[in-house]
Motif scaffolding. Structure first.
Motif, PDB file in Angstrom:
ATOM      1  N   VAL A 262       0.846  -1.193   0.000  1.00 47.02           N
ATOM      2  CA  VAL A 262       0.000   0.000   0.000  1.00 47.02           C
ATOM      3  C   VAL A 262       0.882   1.245   0.000  1.00 47.02           C
ATOM      4  N   LEU A 263       0.273   2.360  -0.314  1.00 45.43           N
ATOM      5  CA  LEU A 263       0.972   3.641  -0.358  1.00 45.43           C
ATOM      6  C   LEU A 263       0.574   4.433   0.882  1.00 45.43           C
ATOM      7  N   ASP A 264       1.464   4.497   1.857  1.00 40.99           N
ATOM      8  CA  ASP A 264       1.157   5.207   3.095  1.00 40.99           C
ATOM      9  C   ASP A 264       1.271   6.709   2.866  1.00 40.99           C
ATOM     10  N   HIS A 265       0.349   7.448   3.472  1.00 39.63           N
ATOM     11  CA  HIS A 265       0.391   8.899   3.320  1.00 39.63           C
ATOM     12  C   HIS A 265      -0.073   9.560   4.606  1.00 39.63           C
ATOM     13  N   CYS A 266       0.255  10.820   4.757  1.00 40.46           N
ATOM     14  CA  CYS A 266      -0.119  11.590   5.940  1.00 40.46           C
ATOM     15  C   CYS A 266      -1.558  12.065   5.774  1.00 40.46           C
ATOM     16  N   HIS A 267      -2.421  11.691   6.695  1.00 43.47           N
ATOM     17  CA  HIS A 267      -3.829  12.080   6.606  1.00 43.47           C
ATOM     18  C   HIS A 267      -4.045  13.525   7.030  1.00 43.47           C
ATOM     19  N   GLU A 268      -3.031  14.135   7.612  1.00 44.33           N
ATOM     20  CA  GLU A 268      -3.172  15.525   8.042  1.00 44.33           C
ATOM     21  C   GLU A 268      -2.783  16.501   6.937  1.00 44.33           C
ATOM     22  N   HIS A 269      -1.715  16.200   6.222  1.00 42.38           N
ATOM     23  CA  HIS A 269      -1.230  17.102   5.177  1.00 42.38           C
ATOM     24  C   HIS A 269      -1.478  16.583   3.767  1.00 42.38           C
ATOM     25  N   GLY A 270      -1.747  15.298   3.621  1.00 46.00           N
ATOM     26  CA  GLY A 270      -2.062  14.745   2.309  1.00 46.00           C
ATOM     27  C   GLY A 270      -0.864  14.295   1.498  1.00 46.00           C
ATOM     28  N   TYR A 271       0.357  14.380   2.040  1.00 41.35           N
ATOM     29  CA  TYR A 271       1.542  14.011   1.278  1.00 41.35           C
ATOM     30  C   TYR A 271       1.819  12.511   1.373  1.00 41.35           C
ATOM     31  N   VAL A 272       2.361  11.967   0.309  1.00 39.95           N
ATOM     32  CA  VAL A 272       2.793  10.575   0.314  1.00 39.95           C
ATOM     33  C   VAL A 272       4.016  10.430   1.207  1.00 39.95           C
ATOM     34  N   ARG A 273       4.024   9.363   1.993  1.00 39.08           N
ATOM     35  CA  ARG A 273       5.221   9.050   2.780  1.00 39.08           C
ATOM     36  C   ARG A 273       6.085   8.055   2.012  1.00 39.08           C
ATOM     37  N   ALA A 274       5.564   6.832   1.825  1.00 40.60           N
ATOM     38  CA  ALA A 274       6.355   5.802   1.151  1.00 40.60           C
ATOM     39  C   ALA A 274       5.494   4.566   0.962  1.00 40.60           C
ATOM     40  N   PRO A 275       5.897   3.653   0.087  1.00 43.69           N
ATOM     41  CA  PRO A 275       5.215   2.356  -0.014  1.00 43.69           C
ATOM     42  C   PRO A 275       5.612   1.467   1.151  1.00 43.69           C
ATOM     43  N   VAL A 276       4.616   0.842   1.788  1.00 42.55           N
ATOM     44  CA  VAL A 276       4.878  -0.009   2.956  1.00 42.55           C
ATOM     45  C   VAL A 276       4.078  -1.298   2.831  1.00 42.55           C
ATOM     46  N   CYS A 277       4.446  -2.286   3.644  1.00 51.52           N
ATOM     47  CA  CYS A 277       3.684  -3.534   3.698  1.00 51.52           C
ATOM     48  C   CYS A 277       2.460  -3.333   4.592  1.00 51.52           C
ATOM     49  N   HIS A 278       1.533  -4.284   4.558  1.00 54.85           N
ATOM     50  CA  HIS A 278       0.309  -4.146   5.339  1.00 54.85           C
ATOM     51  C   HIS A 278       0.587  -4.125   6.836  1.00 54.85           C
ATOM     52  N   SER A 279       1.536  -4.942   7.281  1.00 55.55           N
ATOM     53  CA  SER A 279       1.813  -5.009   8.709  1.00 55.55           C
ATOM     54  C   SER A 279       2.321  -3.674   9.237  1.00 55.55           C
ATOM     55  N   CYS A 280       3.252  -3.050   8.535  1.00 56.18           N
ATOM     56  CA  CYS A 280       3.755  -1.744   8.970  1.00 56.18           C
ATOM     57  C   CYS A 280       2.666  -0.685   8.878  1.00 56.18           C
ATOM     58  N   ASN A 281       1.826  -0.768   7.871  1.00 56.23           N
ATOM     59  CA  ASN A 281       0.734   0.189   7.734  1.00 56.23           C
ATOM     60  C   ASN A 281      -0.232   0.089   8.908  1.00 56.23           C
ATOM     61  N   MET A 282      -0.497  -1.155   9.364  1.00 58.92           N
ATOM     62  CA  MET A 282      -1.389  -1.349  10.503  1.00 58.92           C
ATOM     63  C   MET A 282      -0.705  -0.956  11.805  1.00 58.92           C
ATOM     64  N   GLN A 283       0.595  -1.198  11.901  1.00 56.41           N
ATOM     65  CA  GLN A 283       1.313  -0.942  13.140  1.00 56.41           C
ATOM     66  C   GLN A 283       1.340   0.533  13.490  1.00 56.41           C
ATOM     67  N   GLU A 284       1.415   1.406  12.496  1.00 56.70           N
ATOM     68  CA  GLU A 284       1.515   2.836  12.797  1.00 56.70           C
ATOM     69  C   GLU A 284       0.159   3.525  12.836  1.00 56.70           C
ATOM     70  N   ARG A 285      -0.902   2.801  12.536  1.00 54.57           N
ATOM     71  CA  ARG A 285      -2.232   3.416  12.539  1.00 54.57           C
ATOM     72  C   ARG A 285      -2.694   3.667  13.973  1.00 54.57           C
ATOM     73  N   PRO A 286      -3.109   4.887  14.322  1.00 54.07           N
ATOM     74  CA  PRO A 286      -3.589   5.154  15.691  1.00 54.07           C
ATOM     75  C   PRO A 286      -4.841   4.350  16.006  1.00 54.07           C
ATOM     76  N   ASP A 287      -4.959   3.946  17.277  1.00 53.38           N
ATOM     77  CA  ASP A 287      -6.129   3.185  17.720  1.00 53.38           C
ATOM     78  C   ASP A 287      -7.248   4.155  18.088  1.00 53.38           C
ATOM     79  N   HIS A 288      -7.981   4.613  17.068  1.00 52.66           N
ATOM     80  CA  HIS A 288      -9.036   5.596  17.316  1.00 52.66           C
ATOM     81  C   HIS A 288     -10.210   4.945  18.038  1.00 52.66           C
ATOM     82  N   LEU A 289     -10.627   5.560  19.146  1.00 53.12           N
ATOM     83  CA  LEU A 289     -11.907   5.216  19.751  1.00 53.12           C
ATOM     84  C   LEU A 289     -12.987   6.113  19.158  1.00 53.12           C
ATOM     85  N   TYR A 290     -12.634   7.381  19.012  1.00 52.55           N
ATOM     86  CA  TYR A 290     -13.479   8.358  18.335  1.00 52.55           C
ATOM     87  C   TYR A 290     -12.563   9.200  17.464  1.00 52.55           C
ATOM     88  N   SER A 291     -13.105  10.179  16.772  1.00 44.00           N
ATOM     89  CA  SER A 291     -12.281  10.973  15.867  1.00 44.00           C
ATOM     90  C   SER A 291     -11.221  11.779  16.600  1.00 44.00           C
TER      91      SER A 291
END
Length: 446
Positions: A262-291
């Protein structure tokens, strides 16, 4: 009479019953749980010409009388490879369910597709009885008894929970899926959906929680990512033709062991970071309870401690974060709770284990990073015996950002040296608000 296993025998073909007994005998004491009927229990079907054992494909041969056999040497090799695999039951990878993901259709297929198979089985009405051990059915994929290490977590106030597997099991199942696709590609030249590259089984076993979504993966060797997409906006890049195949040709820019998916990107600024595997993409995703509310899980130890330099370099591939020497607000909130407020977290005496941190860290915020004067982060402890929702600290956004800059300079000086307010020429005129990506859409390329 059951088939008898001859210890030490190393050649020839054995029946499926004997292979079951041999597999169970060789892997019985392994940290990764296996089943005693890897060759004869569904979803394994010897008639397709092979079975999966861990990350290895073992061919099946039909003998006179209609029976099936496998090479004893291959079974032993697969068991030997599995026996050296390490597994930490505390290092978990979320495998679903994700909001917005359609329920899997029940259709027979010879391909492993382990995430779909697990999701389908867990969505069955009988899953509750199976998980409690009723019925005696074995549940395995590639000879691995995944149900014995499955962790189901239910968030407070939610009826449905989430499914997690140890990272070691995820790697094995990904290696099995990868090996199966490559085997089919070699055995069936006309097999059209397979174009994945791999140099060896060992390379596949290094895959870290990935799931290939692209069907146009290039046939050449994978290449390292060297910032080719630096400064590009995800919204425009993701719509370009052929970008899926281009991303699939890189190695994950974080772990540098698994193919990118997948292509990981910053959801705050919209810029591409880098191509990553699914595990790394899931590992850095914040555990949102709410927004505006996240739970700080134990995996943040990797993000901010053991592998901090790698992750900080990855996050600062975003031009916006690099220019402002900060992190997206959810990541900054997690850092404040995990690192800056660590000394404030209450502990309890747990016998011989000494004092251990209590409860679960949680951080919420009001306001926006685009109005830093009014943005405040509140760090609390949930499920604390001395008082649930105990407030540890309230940190203004500007103070949190300042603390992060100081910590960044000490932890990753090379990353800090590249950051700074003088690199703002190419930033968007109107910064985006924080986008809480809590569905499965963030896992897809488009």
């Amino acid at each position: 009479m059951s088939d008898r296993v001859i210890p030490g025998r190393g050649g020839g073909f054995i029946s499926l019953g004997a292979a079951d007994a041999l597999w169970a005998d060789l892997t019985g004491g392994n940290v990764v749980p296996t089943v005693s009927a890897a060759f004869t229990c569904a979803p394994t079907d010897a008639r397709v010409g092979y079975v999966l054992l861990g990350g290895r494909v073992v061919a099946t041969v039909q003998v006179s009388g209609g029976g099936w056999s496998v090479s004893e040497a291959e079974v032993r090799r697969a068991a030997m490879e599995l026996n050296v695999v390490a597994m930490d039951r505390r290092d978990l990878v979320r495998i679903g369910p994700f909001r917005g993901t359609p329920q899997q259709e029940h259709r027979e297929t010879t391909l492993l597709r382990w995430r779909q198979r697990i999701a389908r089985e867990l969505q069955e009405p009988t899953h509750g009885r199976v998980a409690q051990g009723e019925g005696g059915d074995q549940h395995h994929l590639a000879g691995i008894d995944w149900l014995r290490v499955l962790v189901e977590q239910t968030a407070q106030g939610r009826a449905a929970g989430s499914w997690w597997l140890p990272r070691g099991v995820v790697r094995l199942l990904d290696a099995a899926e990868h090996a199966e696709r490559k085997w089919l590609q070699a055995a069936r030249p006309g097999y059209g959906t397979v174009t994945e590259p791999s140099s060896s089984l060992e390379q596949a076993q290094a895959a870290d929680g990935r799931q290939t979504t692209s069907t146009d993966r290039p046939a050449g060797p994978l290449r390292l990512y060297n910032g080719e997409l630096k400064g590009q906006l995800y919204g425009a890049l993701s719509r370009k033709p052929g970008i899926s195949g281009k991303v699939a040709g890189w190695i994950c820019a974080v772990c540098r062991t698994a193919p990118a998916a997948v292509l990981d990107h910053c959801h705050e600024h919209g810029y591409v970071r880098a191509p990553v595997c699914h595990s790394c993409n899931m590992q850095e995703r914040p555990d949102h309870l709410y927004s505006n509310d996240i739970r700080v899980a134990s995996r943040y130890t990797r993000l901010f401690d053991t592998e901090a330099a790698d992750w900080l370099r990855h996050w600062h591939r975003c031009s916006g974060c690099r220019a402002r020497t900060t992190l997206p607000l959810p990541h900054l909130a997690a850092w404040i709770a995990h690192t800056a407020c660590r000394s404030l977290r209450p502990t309890h005496h747990r016998g011989s284990r000494g004092r251990t941190p209590c409860g679960v860290l949680r951080v919420s915020w009001r306001g926006s990073q685009n109005a830093p004067r009014s943005c405040v982060l509140t760090v609390t402890v949930d499920f604390c015996p001395s008082g649930e929702h105990r407030v540890l600290a309230q940190v203004p956004y500007r103070e949190a950002a300042g603390q992060f800059r100081t910590w960044l300079a000490k932890t990753a000086p090379a990353v800090a040296a590249e950051a700074g307010p003088d690199r703002v020429d190419d930033l968007p005129a109107q910064p985006r608000p924080v986008i809480a990506d809590t569905s499965s859409e963030g896992l897809a390329l488009f």
